[in-house]
Design an enzyme around this catalytic site. Structure first.
Site, PDB file in Angstrom:
ATOM      1  N   GLU A  86      -9.626  -0.128   5.400  1.00  0.00           N
ATOM      2  CA  GLU A  86      -9.523   1.330   5.313  1.00  0.00           C
ATOM      3  C   GLU A  86      -9.927   1.856   3.936  1.00  0.00           C
ATOM      4  OE1 GLU A  86      -8.512   5.340   6.240  1.00  0.00           O
ATOM      5  OE2 GLU A  86      -8.947   3.587   7.472  1.00  0.00           O
ATOM      6  N   ASP A  87      -9.491   1.172   2.861  1.00  0.00           N
ATOM      7  CA  ASP A  87      -9.609   1.743   1.515  1.00  0.00           C
ATOM      8  C   ASP A  87     -10.556   1.003   0.576  1.00  0.00           C
ATOM      9  OD1 ASP A  87      -7.794   3.740   2.153  1.00  0.00           O
ATOM     10  OD2 ASP A  87      -6.076   2.506   1.596  1.00  0.00           O
TER      11      ASP A  87
END
Length: 728
Positions: A86-87
């Site tokens: 996700e990051d």
């Protein structure tokens, strides 16, 4: 306490995490965990959290929280990596190659759940819960990692600067995550999530309760020690080994009781309680007998969750006693294994066995706690609005329970207040769809009768699938409500589709077309309906007119009546073509007023409104009273022959009829046989016995409408037929 919150957290070291895992899993794959720890640290690099901590501190803490549940290596590694896709620049394929497909799949699952949290709108939240439950049903570890993720985020929520964001996250936590944790028995997480969310949603109330607890803790310290000593002595005299401890009710639990019962803090009797941990199930009951022998118990406060566990697997004996000083205390009695399940829930028996991660019970353990979510999973299958799902799922998660039996002795747990309808849907959707009555303990009872623990329920069924009248008051469980809503949608869709089919045939014949020669698939494609049944439904609901159907089925078709004469709707645009009277000139604007809805054949009068044109009213319209003193504005009007031959006007009827199957079709058939064309139909005030229908009908004149009304009165199911003047 605030100063304590603002401190940055100490990051869990690599060797410390390994020690936590070794404590319950000596055969740990240290290399896998070490590589995941280093990879997470590297990928998150210089990223920072709102607290100012390095971002990688968060996944490391999530992994540490998961060790409290004694999770397997795949889940721990997933905790370390859950934010990488996700990051960071990490990909699914890279995670799969470095740490295995199982870990990559779990990380991907958690990532999808994280992406669902981006928006704050309630409608999106409802859709998110649907997707969330669907995802976690495939692997419970996805939920457990997500709960650990949410728990650490809640512990650091105070670092987020925007109050509205803190409120949203806290509300989402208390509405979804805490109930889900409670539902699968992970009370250890659920209680902390509730308290943390409560602190941000109602900070003043939290502080007040916290301070009162601090005061009481000092005040009753000696009393609680005395009770623990007395219980220990009582059990030791009977040669029983037990671990006795005091416990304090948590702030959110106190808040719920204050809110629900409208009492003061000092009126709550079970703020303090005691837990007795013994070796065997038999000793649980023996300890209970000793406690009841020593102290007077409070009637109605004893619950046996060992004989009948909660759906999340929770087992314990609960009782309340009154001490010699008049103080009420709650006592819980359970074995060490039961205590483990009470804290860890689904995580207590989910582990690897034969290279497969799943539910592996010990001897005498209760059913898989994941079964507690099955009803929520089944709600997804019924479809419907996401908001309905959101409310129904919350109903499933929040209710207390009663335990009832089928005539064959099968046990079903239902929320308190559940009825026979809820029971029928709990047994099987098909049984719920056909319920017409019920017997409780051999006695016929109304369907709205609340069930009580121990009841034996027999369902009486019909061969016809039909929603029970007034069903809103008959069901409280999410599963039953979603099932009935689905059945209502199907039932209404069938009614409107049947009516629409009749209207389609009549409309086509009335316009000079043979229905058998018309391919309605062409109309479906042009009008963008999925199939003919959907087209019929739209026609039955009044969302589509017969004229529009004919024009779509036969492009370029010119509407003709049975005599081959062109017909035109009598509206404000063509009004002057159908009227005669002094004062009418070419180009004058005509307005047929909705207050009385004039039809050809009725006596009419015109009111001159200057540049606005002429208002046309029936001679008995109440609005004419406004012009009694202005006779110079009145114009004598009448309908010409053209109006009777080629005009089509719309009249409205209100039908009050019995709420029986097929009533829509019967009404449509009568109107069609009378050469009327329904342009709109709306159901109002649908009750258990009666229903009001508002029907707009295209007619030639008032006599035509009167003939239709008279014919409708011949229907046995019709109670009243009323002409409505206003088209509002």
């Amino acid at each position: 306490m605030l100063a304590e919150q603002q401190k940055k957290s100490r990051i869990l070291r690599q060797y410390e995490l390994l020690d936590l895992i070794r404590a319950y899993n000596p055969n740990i794959n240290e290399d896998l965990v070490n590589r995941a720890y280093v990879y997470a640290t590297k990928m998150h690099g210089s990223q920072l959290r709102a607290s100012g901590d390095p971002y990688f501190a968060h996944p490391v803490e999530v992994a540490g929280i998961l060790t409290q549940l004694k999770m397997d290596e795949a889940a721990i590694v997933t905790g370390l990596l859950h934010d990488t896709i996700e990051d960071t620049e990490a990909t699914f394929n890279e995670i799969s190659e470095l740490f295995g497909e199982e870990v990559a799949t779990l990380v991907h699952g958690v990532t999808k759940l994280t992406q669902l949290e981006v928006t704050a709108e309630r409608t999106k939240q409802a859709e998110n819960l649907q997707k969330f439950v669907l995802a976690l049903s495939k692997d419970i570890r996805v939920l457990l990692v997500k709960l650990a993720d949410r728990l650490h985020n809640m512990r650091t929520l105070h670092f987020i600067k925007k109050p509205e964001k803190r409120q949203r996250i806290a509300r989402e936590t208390i509405d979804i995550y805490a109930p889900l944790a409670r539902r699968i028995g992970v009370n250890k997480f659920a209680s902390e999530l509730e308290d943390l969310a409560f602190r941000h949603l109602h900070p003043d109330a939290y502080e007040a309760i916290y301070e009162q607890l601090e005061t009481n803790r000092i005040k009753y310290a000696q009393s609680t020690e005395d009770v623990v000593s007395k219980i220990n002595l009582l059990l030791s005299e009977s040669d029983m080994h037990a671990d006795v401890s005091g416990r304090e009710k948590r702030p959110f639990s106190i808040w719920k009781k204050l809110d629900k019962k409208s009492v003061s803090f000092n009126e709550i009797s079970d703020i303090y309680g005691f837990r007795i941990i013994v070796d065997t199930m038999l000793e649980c009951y023996k300890a209970l007998a000793l406690v009841h022998t020593r102290w007077r118990y409070v009637p109605g406060r004893f619950k046996d969750y060992i004989s009948v566990p909660k759906t999340n697997g929770y087992q314990s004996l609960h009782t309340s006693i009154v001490t010699s000083s008049g103080m009420r205390l709650e006592i819980q009695i359970r074995t060490e294994e039961m205590d483990k399940i009470a804290e860890l829930g689904v995580a207590a028996h989910w582990k690897y066995k034969n290279h497969s991660y799943g539910y592996h019970p010990d001897e005498n353990s209760p059913a898989d706690p994941i079964e507690a979510l099955r009803n929520i999973f089944s709600i997804l299958e019924d479809g419907g609005d996401p908001e309905d799902f959101f409310e129904n799922a919350k109903l499933e998660m929040f209710q207390d329970q009663v335990f009832v039996f089928t005539p064959k002795g099968d046990l079903h747990a239902l929320p308190r207040g559940a009825t026979s309808v809820d029971f029928a849907y709990a047994v099987h959707t098909g049984i719920g769809d056909t319920i017409v009555g019920a017997k409780i303990n051999g006695i016929n009872v109304p369907l709205r009768t609340p069930l009580r623990s121990g009841d034996i329920v027999e369902i009486l069924r019909s061969d016809v699938r039909k929603p029970p009248p007034n069903w809103e008051s008959l069901a409280i469980t999410g599963k039953a409500r979603s099932g009935i809503r689905r059945l209502v949608r199907e039932f209404e869709r069938q009614e409107f589709s049947t009516l629409g089919k009749k209207l389609a045939g009549h409309a086509l014949r009335r316009l000079g077309l043979n229905p058998e020669d018309i391919d309605l698939k062409v109309a479906c494609e042009k009008l963008k309906f999925k199939n003919i049944e959907e087209l019929h439904e739209a026609l039955g609901r009044g969302k589509l007119t017969g004229t529009a159907l004919a024009e779509a089925a036969v492009p370029g078709f010119v509407r003709k009546n049975a005599l081959g004469e062109a017909r035109i709707s009598i509206d404000n645009e063509h009004g002057s073509n159908f009227l005669k009277g002094d004062g009418l000139t070419d180009g004058v604007a005509i307005h047929f007023m909705e207050c009385c809805s004039p039809l050809p054949g009725e006596r009419i009068v015109g009111i001159q409104k200057g540049e606005k044109g002429i208002e046309v009213h029936t001679i008995d319209c109440d609005k004419l009273a406004d012009y009694e003193d202005n006779e110079e504005l009145w114009i004598d009007l009448s309908w010409n022959e053209e109006a009777r031959k080629n005009g089509l006007a719309v009249g409205r009827l209100r039908l009050t009829c019995e709420n029986t199957k097929g009533v829509f079709a019967d009404v449509g058939k009568i109107i069609a046989n009378c050469d009327g064309n329904i342009t709109n139909l709306r159901a109002e005030n649908r009750k258990e016995d009666f229903i009001d229908l508002l029907v707009d009908i295209e007619v030639a004149d008032n006599k035509h409408l009167n003939v239709i009304a008279a014919s409708l009165r011949s229907l046995p199911s019709l109670i009243e037929v009323e002409r409505l003047r206003s088209q509002d």
